[in-house]
Design a protein around this motif. Structure first.
Motif, short mmCIF file in Angstrom:
data_model
loop_
_atom_site.label_atom_id
_atom_site.label_comp_id
_atom_site.label_asym_id
_atom_site.label_seq_id
_atom_site.Cartn_x
_atom_site.Cartn_y
_atom_site.Cartn_z
N GLN A 98 16.16 -22.11 -0.12
CA GLN A 98 15.81 -21.38 -1.33
C GLN A 98 15.01 -20.15 -0.92
N ALA A 99 15.16 -19.09 -1.66
CA ALA A 99 14.49 -17.83 -1.32
C ALA A 99 13.00 -17.90 -1.60
N THR A 100 12.25 -17.14 -0.82
CA THR A 100 10.83 -16.92 -1.06
C THR A 100 10.66 -15.47 -1.49
N VAL A 101 9.46 -15.10 -1.84
CA VAL A 101 9.18 -13.71 -2.20
C VAL A 101 9.51 -12.80 -1.02
N TRP A 102 9.26 -13.29 0.19
CA TRP A 102 9.43 -12.46 1.38
C TRP A 102 10.77 -12.65 2.09
N SER A 103 11.63 -13.55 1.61
CA SER A 103 12.95 -13.77 2.24
C SER A 103 13.76 -12.49 2.23
N GLY A 104 14.50 -12.30 3.31
CA GLY A 104 15.35 -11.10 3.39
C GLY A 104 14.56 -9.82 3.21
N TYR A 105 13.32 -9.85 3.69
CA TYR A 105 12.42 -8.69 3.57
C TYR A 105 12.14 -8.30 2.12
N GLY A 106 12.15 -9.29 1.25
CA GLY A 106 11.87 -9.03 -0.17
C GLY A 106 13.07 -8.52 -0.93
N SER A 107 14.27 -8.83 -0.46
CA SER A 107 15.49 -8.31 -1.10
C SER A 107 15.61 -8.77 -2.55
N GLY A 108 15.10 -9.96 -2.87
CA GLY A 108 15.15 -10.45 -4.24
C GLY A 108 14.26 -9.67 -5.19
N TYR A 109 13.37 -8.89 -4.64
CA TYR A 109 12.45 -8.06 -5.43
C TYR A 109 12.68 -6.57 -5.13
N GLY A 110 13.91 -6.23 -4.75
CA GLY A 110 14.23 -4.83 -4.50
C GLY A 110 13.54 -4.25 -3.27
N PHE A 111 13.21 -5.08 -2.30
CA PHE A 111 12.53 -4.69 -1.06
C PHE A 111 11.13 -4.13 -1.29
N VAL A 112 10.62 -4.28 -2.50
CA VAL A 112 9.25 -3.82 -2.78
C VAL A 112 8.24 -4.55 -1.89
N PRO A 113 8.40 -5.88 -1.63
CA PRO A 113 7.44 -6.54 -0.74
C PRO A 113 7.40 -5.95 0.67
N LEU A 114 8.45 -5.30 1.10
CA LEU A 114 8.46 -4.66 2.42
C LEU A 114 7.78 -3.29 2.37
N VAL A 115 8.02 -2.56 1.31
CA VAL A 115 7.49 -1.20 1.18
C VAL A 115 6.02 -1.21 0.76
N LEU A 116 5.65 -2.14 -0.10
CA LEU A 116 4.31 -2.16 -0.69
C LEU A 116 3.17 -2.21 0.33
N PRO A 117 3.22 -3.08 1.36
CA PRO A 117 2.10 -3.07 2.30
C PRO A 117 2.02 -1.79 3.12
N VAL A 118 3.15 -1.16 3.37
CA VAL A 118 3.14 0.11 4.11
C VAL A 118 2.46 1.18 3.25
N VAL A 119 2.83 1.25 1.98
CA VAL A 119 2.19 2.20 1.07
C VAL A 119 0.71 1.87 0.92
N GLY A 120 0.40 0.58 0.78
CA GLY A 120 -0.99 0.17 0.65
C GLY A 120 -1.82 0.55 1.87
N LEU A 121 -1.29 0.30 3.05
CA LEU A 121 -2.02 0.66 4.27
C LEU A 121 -2.19 2.17 4.39
N PHE A 122 -1.16 2.91 4.04
CA PHE A 122 -1.25 4.37 4.07
C PHE A 122 -2.38 4.83 3.15
N TRP A 123 -2.41 4.31 1.94
CA TRP A 123 -3.43 4.70 0.97
C TRP A 123 -4.82 4.30 1.46
N LEU A 124 -4.96 3.07 1.92
CA LEU A 124 -6.27 2.58 2.34
C LEU A 124 -6.80 3.30 3.58
N LEU A 125 -5.94 3.57 4.51
CA LEU A 125 -6.39 4.16 5.78
C LEU A 125 -6.63 5.67 5.69
N ARG A 126 -6.11 6.31 4.66
CA ARG A 126 -6.39 7.75 4.53
C ARG A 126 -7.60 8.02 3.62
N ARG A 127 -8.13 7.00 3.01
CA ARG A 127 -9.35 7.11 2.18
C ARG A 127 -10.55 6.87 3.08
#
Length: 130
Positions: A98-127
């Motif tokens: 059965q799929a998890t939130v992170w299965s297939g790099y978050g494909s069940g959620y439009g790959f947002v789980p893969l992109v979100l931490p990258v965006v979050g880290l970018f935002w946090l580390l430039r502040r």
């Protein structure tokens, strides 16, 4: 106050808080239902969904409170989880019936789980801390 001096929860940071809040709610609901009704079918997958939910809750609270270190650590855990679970779910699909939130790099959620931490880290580390 320059752009780098603003608190992490301002501007686009508010959008991150909202998105993580939605993911926290979605992952918690999904994991809760799966664990309560079908845990025996795929315990590993359902427990990983619960782990993802906890990470999203921690991130939502940390971002909302401006807890930069906690948010960075949680983003790194999230990114590692997405990469590890995503890879394992493709390499050994039988381990994830059965799929998890992170299965297939978050494909069940439009790959947002893969992109979100990258965006979050970018935002946090430039502040810069205020």
């Amino acid at each position: 106050m320059t752009g780098e001096d603003r608190p992490i929860r301002s501007g686009p940071g508010r959008v991150l808080v909202a998105v993580y809040g939605v993911f926290a709610l979605a992952a918690t609901s999904r994991a809760g239902v799966q664990i309560a009704t079908r845990f025996g079918e795929a315990p590993l997958a359902y427990l990983l969904s619960a782990v993802a939910a906890v990470v999203y809750i921690v991130l939502t609270v940390a971002l909302a409170r401006g807890a930069r270190r906690v948010a960075v650590a949680a983003c790194l855990v999230e990114l590692a989880g997405v990469l590890v679970v995503g890879t394992l779910s493709l390499v050994d699909a039988a381990a994830f019936p059965q799929a998890t939130v992170w299965s297939g790099y978050g494909s069940g959620y439009g790959f947002v789980p893969l992109v979100l931490p990258v965006v979050g880290l970018f935002w946090l580390l430039r502040r810069r801390p205020v």
